[in-house]
Write a protein that holds these residues in place. Structure first.
Motif, PDB file in Angstrom:
ATOM      1  N   PHE A  93     -12.885  -6.467  -6.163  1.00 57.11           N
ATOM      2  CA  PHE A  93     -12.091  -7.377  -6.997  1.00 57.11           C
ATOM      3  C   PHE A  93     -13.052  -8.209  -7.839  1.00 57.11           C
ATOM      4  O   PHE A  93     -14.162  -8.524  -7.399  1.00 57.11           O
ATOM      5  CB  PHE A  93     -11.234  -8.278  -6.104  1.00 57.11           C
ATOM      6  N   HIS A 140      -4.517  -4.086  -1.291  1.00 56.44           N
ATOM      7  CA  HIS A 140      -3.743  -4.982  -2.152  1.00 56.44           C
ATOM      8  C   HIS A 140      -2.753  -5.838  -1.346  1.00 56.44           C
ATOM      9  O   HIS A 140      -1.992  -6.606  -1.926  1.00 56.44           O
ATOM     10  CB  HIS A 140      -3.065  -4.176  -3.271  1.00 56.44           C
ATOM     11  N   SER A 174     -10.947  -2.622  -4.592  1.00 51.65           N
ATOM     12  CA  SER A 174      -9.704  -2.545  -5.370  1.00 51.65           C
ATOM     13  C   SER A 174      -9.412  -1.088  -5.725  1.00 51.65           C
ATOM     14  O   SER A 174     -10.178  -0.452  -6.451  1.00 51.65           O
ATOM     15  CB  SER A 174      -9.823  -3.369  -6.653  1.00 51.65           C
TER      16      SER A 174
END
Ligand SMILES: Cc1cc2nc3c(=O)[nH]c(=O)nc-3n(C[C@H](O)[C@H](O)[C@H](O)COP(=O)(O)O)c2cc1C
Length: 334
Positions: free
Chosen positions: A21, A193, A220
């Motif tokens: 991220f 997520h 991610s």
């Protein structure tokens, strides 16, 4: 594109690009541990032994599922599983879809020769459940002698993947069907997520036995798929999801069974913060894969030993003899 080519792309991208991220974090930096300078226990009293779905783990860790179905996966899975066996911790396999489609690649998942005793989780994507009968799933678990099935929930990944399966209608019903009929325990995991309060509330009505939050702040999957497709995406989409610390707290409010804290867990202290929020175990993926690439099974073992040692110290410093005792000894400051 064939599943195997896609799997190879994922592996190459995860290892060669920055797929973490960008700005969003796990929120573990917002969790303050209640340091007890008078812990009133001996460091040697800290006991990390945990039971998960009927199996004993010497430390509350499961290496999250990553690879399978490609030649490269054979050594990766065996190296990681061997280290897990030495440490007495759990190990997750990558999605078994490739072997459900082609039994010839089953050997790329098989680790029981090097990891006969540990907890091993099989893995399948939630959108694939409708394609397989209970018998087929049982067979896939049997072929790798798995102790449980992890169903991965990956809507964010599928939405960005060019050939993604984006019809998620009826998935909850499929989870309920498989969890109620399979002979092995079933748990669900995200892929980085996060799982929200609302989803955990629905999941709690099924027969799943655990939730693995796999929240935002680590790897991610939106990023991996965007890089693979050569797509330009916004920073907001790259960083989409529920921070891991928040996801643990949200799931804990409605789910009574074991919660695995995962997604961006990078130290034993992150783990202790997860226990404070009510998690029972932790999961780690990408850093373990990187340790394997650098130094094989020994590298994985060394990396995880450091996590375990810091977890032990962290628990001592909040005066908790076990991960369970850590619950509530700190809080999430928003
Ligand atoms: C190369 C790679 C492959 C992965 N493949 C799978 C998979 O097949 N099934 C699955 O449930 N999760 C898969 N994941 C997701 C991980 O299990 C985990 O949810 C995610 O990487 C977040 O954890 P981390 O921040 O510790 O890496 C994969 C992750 C990586 C890095």
């Amino acid at each position: 594109m064939a599943i195997r080519d896609r799997k190879l792309d994922h592996l190459r991208i995860a290892l060669s690009k920055d797929v973490q991220f960008k700005e969003k974090t796990t929120w573990f930096e917002k969790v303050l541990l209640e340091y007890r300078c008078l812990p009133e226990i001996d460091l040697s009293d800290v006991n990390l032994e945990t039971e998960f779905l009927g199996k004993k783990l010497r430390a509350p860790i499961i290496v999250s599922g990553m690879v399978g179905g490609i030649e490269e996966a054979k050594k990766i899975n065996k190296d990681i599983a061997k280290a897990c066996e030495a440490l007495g911790i759990g190990f997750g396999l990558g999605s078994q879809r490739a072997m459900l489609e082609d039994a010839k690649v089953s050997d790329t998942y098989y680790v029981r020769d090097v990891a006969p005793s540990i907890f091993v989780a099989g893995n399948i994507g939630v959108t694939q459940l409708k394609d397989y009968s209970i018998e087929q799933i049982e067979e896939a678990l049997q072929a790798v002698q798995a102790d449980a099935l992890a169903i991965h929930l990956n809507a964010a990944q599928e939405a960005v993947q060019p050939e993604g399966t984006t019809n998620f209608k009826g998935c909850l019903k499929e989870i309920a069907r498989v969890a109620s009929k399979l002979s092995k325990p079933v748990y669900v995991k995200e892929v980085g997520h996060g799982i929200s309060y609302a989803v955990a509330k629905e999941l709690a009505k099924t027969d799943i036995k655990a939730i693995d939050v796999q929240g935002a702040g680590g790897t991610s999957w939106v990023a991996i798929e965007a890089l693979r497709a050569g797509k330009s995406i916004s920073k907001e989409l790259w960083d989409f999801g529920i921070p891991t610390a928040s996801s643990i707290a949200e799931c804990r409010k409605v789910f009574k069974g074991p919660i695995i804290a995962s997604g961006g867990i990078r130290s034993g202290i992150d783990a202790v913060k997860a226990f404070v929020l009510g998690a029972d175990l932790i999961g780690i993926a990408l850093p373990v894969l990187k340790a394997q690439q650098e130094a094989g099974s020994k590298g994985v073992q060394k990396y995880l030993e450091k996590i375990i040692e810091e977890m032990r110290i962290g628990l001592f410093l909040i005066g908790a003899k076990t991960p369970k005792e850590a619950s509530g000894r700190g809080r999430l400051y928003l």
